[in-house]
Design a protein around this motif. Structure first.
Motif, PDB file in Angstrom:
ATOM      1  N   HIS A  83      33.884   8.046  14.087  1.00  0.00           N
ATOM      2  CA  HIS A  83      32.511   8.317  13.655  1.00  0.00           C
ATOM      3  C   HIS A  83      31.967   9.393  14.571  1.00  0.00           C
ATOM      4  O   HIS A  83      31.764   9.169  15.762  1.00  0.00           O
ATOM      5  N   GLN A  86      25.624  10.860  13.279  1.00  0.00           N
ATOM      6  CA  GLN A  86      24.774  10.185  12.298  1.00  0.00           C
ATOM      7  C   GLN A  86      23.437  10.915  12.284  1.00  0.00           C
ATOM      8  O   GLN A  86      22.838  11.159  13.340  1.00  0.00           O
ATOM      9  N   ASN A 139      26.421  11.010   7.281  1.00  0.00           N
ATOM     10  CA  ASN A 139      27.421  10.310   8.067  1.00  0.00           C
ATOM     11  C   ASN A 139      28.579  11.276   8.281  1.00  0.00           C
ATOM     12  O   ASN A 139      29.272  11.656   7.327  1.00  0.00           O
TER      13      ASN A 139
END
Length: 287
Positions: A83, A86, A139
């Motif tokens: 990840h 964001q 995202n």
């Protein structure tokens, strides 16, 4: 065969309905640290539904699965995903419960090369069932096993630069040893956050905290330190994830305030690491 640029950039899902209840929002607020002191009158509206439950803006990250379902038919090396960032743009405050419609698309694909991977950005526009825009979320996923897909090799977006002066504020958040077990009830059941043996196989000494839990902790820190616990003050909330954090560690959020722009980063002093960097929050005027 790994995906191509043309294949993944075409992925889209329009007007997908989803909903949530106040129970889910109560759980989310608790899972990122709200109500740690049950007698804190400023945090009580986030963990008690009367007269009206308040919701952290970062809760948008757990609603509707983040739009990730559009990737279900794409050939991705799921074991090599990270990840990366964001980003969140709020159009109004998140209600305690709602019926929603979400449209998700791939807004950017950056190919860093076969040996390095690809960076894919999912953009999700969400509105209330009555039609009013609620939020737009991005995202950013680093797919280390899917480089060489084609497309541009640089992103159109650049990280926010933090001020060079000392922070104006530092907010300290102690995390619980069981915080990942609580946070995973928001929907992310990856065993990396719960099962010690799985975490060890993945190269970690113990389960790590969800990146999006750290995101919520950062949002709580800014909300408490700068916004007087008013969710309507937060217009946008963007971060870059840089290192994992372990449940039970203490997160220090360094905060700089320059008018309506709040810059921030999160770090763990004990290990001298930064877990969230290049944080930027744009504020709405106070009511």
């Amino acid at each position: 065969m790994p995906f191509t640029y043309d294949e993944i950039i075409a992925k889209r899902a329009d007007d997908v309905p989803f909903s949530y209840t106040d129970t889910q929002m109560l759980l989310y607020n608790l899972s990122v640290g709200m109500g740690r002191d049950p007698y804190d009158e400023q945090e009580l509206p986030f963990v008690f539904e009367k007269p009206a439950l308040q919701v952290l803006p970062s809760a948008a990250a757990v609603l509707g699965g983040g739009g990730a379902s559009i990737l279900s038919s794409v050939d991705i090396d799921w074991n090599k995903l990270l990840h990366g960032e964001q980003r969140l743009q709020m159009h109004r405050t998140i209600p305690a419960s709602a019926e929603l419609l979400g449209t998700t698309r791939i807004s950017e694909v950056v190919d860093k090369g076969a040996a390095k991977g690809a960076i894919v950005t999912l953009e999700m526009d969400v509105r209330l069932a009555s039609g009013e825009p609620l939020y737009t979320m991005e995202n950013v996923i680093f797919m280390r096993g899917n480089g060489g897909c084609g497309g541009p090799d640089k992103s159109a977006k650049t990280p926010h630069t933090l001020p060079e002066r000392a922070p104006d504020l530092v907010h300290v958040s102690e995390t619980r040893p069981d915080q990942a077990l609580l946070y995973r009830l928001n929907g992310d059941r990856n065993p990396l956050h719960a099962q010690p043996a799985f975490a060890e196989r993945a190269g970690f000494p113990r389960p790590i905290l969800h990146g999006l839990c750290s995101y919520g902790i950062a949002c709580r820190a800014v909300l408490a330190s700068v916004c007087a616990y008013d969710p309507a003050r937060i217009r946008s909330f963007d971060v870059r994830f840089t290192s994992p954090v372990y449940p039970g560690e203490t997160i220090h959020t360094d905060i700089w305030v320059d008018g309506d722009t709040v810059s921030f980063r999160c770090r763990v002093e004990e290990r001298d690491i930064v877990l969230i960097n290049n944080g930027r929050c744009e504020l709405n005027p106070a009511a």
